[in-house]
Design an enzyme around this catalytic site. Structure first.
Site, PDB file in Angstrom:
ATOM      1  N   HIS A  17       0.839  -1.203   0.000  1.00 27.01           N
ATOM      2  CA  HIS A  17       0.000   0.000   0.000  1.00 27.01           C
ATOM      3  C   HIS A  17       0.875   1.255   0.000  1.00 27.01           C
ATOM      4  O   HIS A  17       0.591   2.232  -0.699  1.00 27.01           O
ATOM      5  CB  HIS A  17      -0.879   0.045   1.251  1.00 27.01           C
ATOM      6  N   LYS A  41     -15.844  -8.352   4.206  1.00 27.35           N
ATOM      7  CA  LYS A  41     -14.679  -8.593   5.072  1.00 27.35           C
ATOM      8  C   LYS A  41     -14.995  -8.352   6.541  1.00 27.35           C
ATOM      9  O   LYS A  41     -15.797  -7.482   6.873  1.00 27.35           O
ATOM     10  CB  LYS A  41     -13.524  -7.680   4.654  1.00 27.35           C
ATOM     11  N   ARG A  93      -2.113  -5.312  -8.830  1.00 24.62           N
ATOM     12  CA  ARG A  93      -0.917  -6.109  -8.574  1.00 24.62           C
ATOM     13  C   ARG A  93      -0.676  -7.156  -9.638  1.00 24.62           C
ATOM     14  O   ARG A  93       0.445  -7.489  -9.960  1.00 24.62           O
ATOM     15  CB  ARG A  93      -1.024  -6.797  -7.204  1.00 24.62           C
ATOM     16  N   SER A 131      -3.140  -8.219   2.742  1.00 26.52           N
ATOM     17  CA  SER A 131      -3.220  -8.107   4.204  1.00 26.52           C
ATOM     18  C   SER A 131      -3.527  -9.457   4.845  1.00 26.52           C
ATOM     19  O   SER A 131      -3.022  -9.758   5.940  1.00 26.52           O
ATOM     20  CB  SER A 131      -4.280  -7.075   4.594  1.00 26.52           C
TER      21      SER A 131
HETATM   22  N1  COA Z   1       0.061  -4.078  -2.090  1.00 34.47           N
HETATM   23  C1  COA Z   1      -0.243  -5.126  -1.348  1.00 34.47           C
HETATM   24  N2  COA Z   1      -1.505  -5.524  -1.108  1.00 34.47           N
HETATM   25  C2  COA Z   1      -2.488  -4.775  -1.644  1.00 34.47           C
HETATM   26  C3  COA Z   1      -2.232  -3.658  -2.428  1.00 34.47           C
HETATM   27  C4  COA Z   1      -0.885  -3.306  -2.645  1.00 34.47           C
HETATM   28  N3  COA Z   1      -0.524  -2.274  -3.376  1.00 34.47           N
HETATM   29  N4  COA Z   1      -3.405  -3.145  -2.829  1.00 34.47           N
HETATM   30  C5  COA Z   1      -4.365  -3.928  -2.316  1.00 34.47           C
HETATM   31  N5  COA Z   1      -3.806  -4.902  -1.592  1.00 34.47           N
HETATM   32  C6  COA Z   1      -4.487  -6.002  -0.914  1.00 34.47           C
HETATM   33  C7  COA Z   1      -5.156  -5.564   0.339  1.00 34.47           C
HETATM   34  O1  COA Z   1      -4.304  -5.727   1.456  1.00 34.47           O
HETATM   35  C8  COA Z   1      -6.345  -6.480   0.375  1.00 34.47           C
HETATM   36  O2  COA Z   1      -5.968  -7.692   0.978  1.00 34.47           O
HETATM   37  P1  COA Z   1      -7.030  -8.605   1.714  1.00 34.47           P
HETATM   38  O3  COA Z   1      -8.086  -8.943   0.712  1.00 34.47           O
HETATM   39  O4  COA Z   1      -6.244  -9.750   2.149  1.00 34.47           O
HETATM   40  O5  COA Z   1      -7.597  -7.773   2.855  1.00 34.47           O
HETATM   41  C9  COA Z   1      -6.669  -6.759  -1.102  1.00 34.47           C
HETATM   42  O6  COA Z   1      -5.502  -6.461  -1.780  1.00 34.47           O
HETATM   43  C10 COA Z   1      -7.697  -5.854  -1.720  1.00 34.47           C
HETATM   44  O7  COA Z   1      -8.017  -4.921  -0.821  1.00 34.47           O
HETATM   45  P2  COA Z   1      -8.330  -3.398  -0.872  1.00 34.47           P
HETATM   46  O8  COA Z   1      -7.513  -2.618  -1.822  1.00 34.47           O
HETATM   47  O9  COA Z   1      -8.279  -2.957   0.547  1.00 34.47           O
HETATM   48  O10 COA Z   1      -9.729  -3.434  -1.473  1.00 34.47           O
HETATM   49  P3  COA Z   1     -10.981  -4.064  -0.863  1.00 34.47           P
HETATM   50  O11 COA Z   1     -11.486  -4.990  -1.885  1.00 34.47           O
HETATM   51  O12 COA Z   1     -10.842  -4.581   0.511  1.00 34.47           O
HETATM   52  O13 COA Z   1     -11.841  -2.760  -0.692  1.00 34.47           O
HETATM   53  C11 COA Z   1     -13.262  -0.988  -1.258  1.00 34.47           C
HETATM   54  C12 COA Z   1     -12.590  -2.262  -1.691  1.00 34.47           C
HETATM   55  C13 COA Z   1     -13.261  -0.816   0.260  1.00 34.47           C
HETATM   56  C14 COA Z   1     -12.519   0.167  -1.875  1.00 34.47           C
HETATM   57  C15 COA Z   1     -14.687  -1.120  -1.772  1.00 34.47           C
HETATM   58  O14 COA Z   1     -15.318  -2.219  -1.160  1.00 34.47           O
HETATM   59  C16 COA Z   1     -15.491   0.129  -1.529  1.00 34.47           C
HETATM   60  O15 COA Z   1     -15.393   1.075  -2.275  1.00 34.47           O
HETATM   61  N6  COA Z   1     -16.327   0.113  -0.474  1.00 34.47           N
HETATM   62  C17 COA Z   1     -17.205   1.229  -0.153  1.00 34.47           C
HETATM   63  C18 COA Z   1     -18.635   0.898  -0.562  1.00 34.47           C
HETATM   64  C19 COA Z   1     -18.845   1.133  -2.029  1.00 34.47           C
HETATM   65  O16 COA Z   1     -18.747   2.233  -2.538  1.00 34.47           O
HETATM   66  N7  COA Z   1     -19.183   0.045  -2.721  1.00 34.47           N
HETATM   67  C20 COA Z   1     -19.413   0.069  -4.147  1.00 34.47           C
HETATM   68  C21 COA Z   1     -18.128  -0.207  -4.883  1.00 34.47           C
HETATM   69  S1  COA Z   1     -18.407  -0.260  -6.613  1.00 34.47           S
END
Ligand code: COA
Length: 161
Positions: A17, A41, A93, A131
């Site tokens: 991140h 999650k 990624r 994560s």
């Molecule tokens: N390096 C390492 N790991 C990374 C990374 C990076 N550069 N970028 C993402 N990741 C990992 C994260 O740690 C996470 O790991 P995990 O699944 O083991 O927890 C995974 O990749 C993806 O996570 P993240 O980037 O945190 O996205 P997410 O899918 O958890 O979250 C939101 C997505 C929160 C942005 C999305 O659900 C959201 O917008 N929610 C708000 C409600 C909304 O508007 N919904 C409609 C969306 S269209």
């Protein structure tokens, strides 16, 4: 002044991140790390704990002037519009991220046409990181110092021991 949101669950923040964040700071003057709720999650760290950990990491890296952290509930695009921010940073990624990210980016654009998603690639050494895997390694007693800052490593040990 150009501003972007960098949303995610950040449970917890990793070097992957931070790599994206530091690249994004070369394109935008200000980044708002937006801790959003992913309904599928069950985070290990509470919202307050995640905000606090990220604050500490930003301070350590001396980027706390250009980066702020906010948690929110609701639609990401509504938060963006409320803040008058029209760019969302997402990290890509690997090809496996693409379909999910495309779907979210297109849905967000459908909901708010002026909010655009900017995709950035992390350094290749972080492409396998997420994560969940870091939490698993820490829980099983592995050394996570190559994947997360010290303050996060300590918080994981406290939480999981
Ligand atoms: N390096 C390492 N790991 C990374 C990374 C990076 N550069 N970028 C993402 N990741 C990992 C994260 O740690 C996470 O790991 P995990 O699944 O083991 O927890 C995974 O990749 C993806 O996570 P993240 O980037 O945190 O996205 P997410 O899918 O958890 O979250 C939101 C997505 C929160 C942005 C999305 O659900 C959201 O917008 N929610 C708000 C409600 C909304 O508007 N919904 C409609 C969306 S269209």
């Amino acid at each position: 002044m150009s501003t972007a949101l960098y949303p995610g669950t950040f449970d917890p923040i990793t070097f992957g991140h931070l790599d994206i964040l530091e690249r994004a700071l070369k394109l935008f003057d200000k980044i708002i790390i937006t801790i959003a709720i992913n309904p599928s999650k069950q985070p290990l760290f509470s919202m307050d704990e995640r905000v606090d950990l990220i604050h500490k990491v930003l301070l350590e890296r001396n980027i706390d002037k250009n980066v702020t952290v906010e948690g929110f509930e609701g639609l990401l695009v509504n938060f963006a519009l409320k803040k008058n921010v029209h760019a969302i940073i997402r990290g890509l990624r690997a090809v496996s991220d693409f379909e999910y990210e495309l779907q979210m980016a297109l849905m967000n654009r459908r909901l708010a046409d002026k909010v655009n998603t900017v995709f950035m690639m992390p350094h290749e050494k972080y492409t396998y990181l997420n994560s969940t895997i870091v939490k698993e390694v820490s829980k099983l007693g592995g050394d996570v110092s190559n994947f997360v800052p010290d303050v996060v490593k300590q918080a994981l040990e406290n939480k999981l021991s």
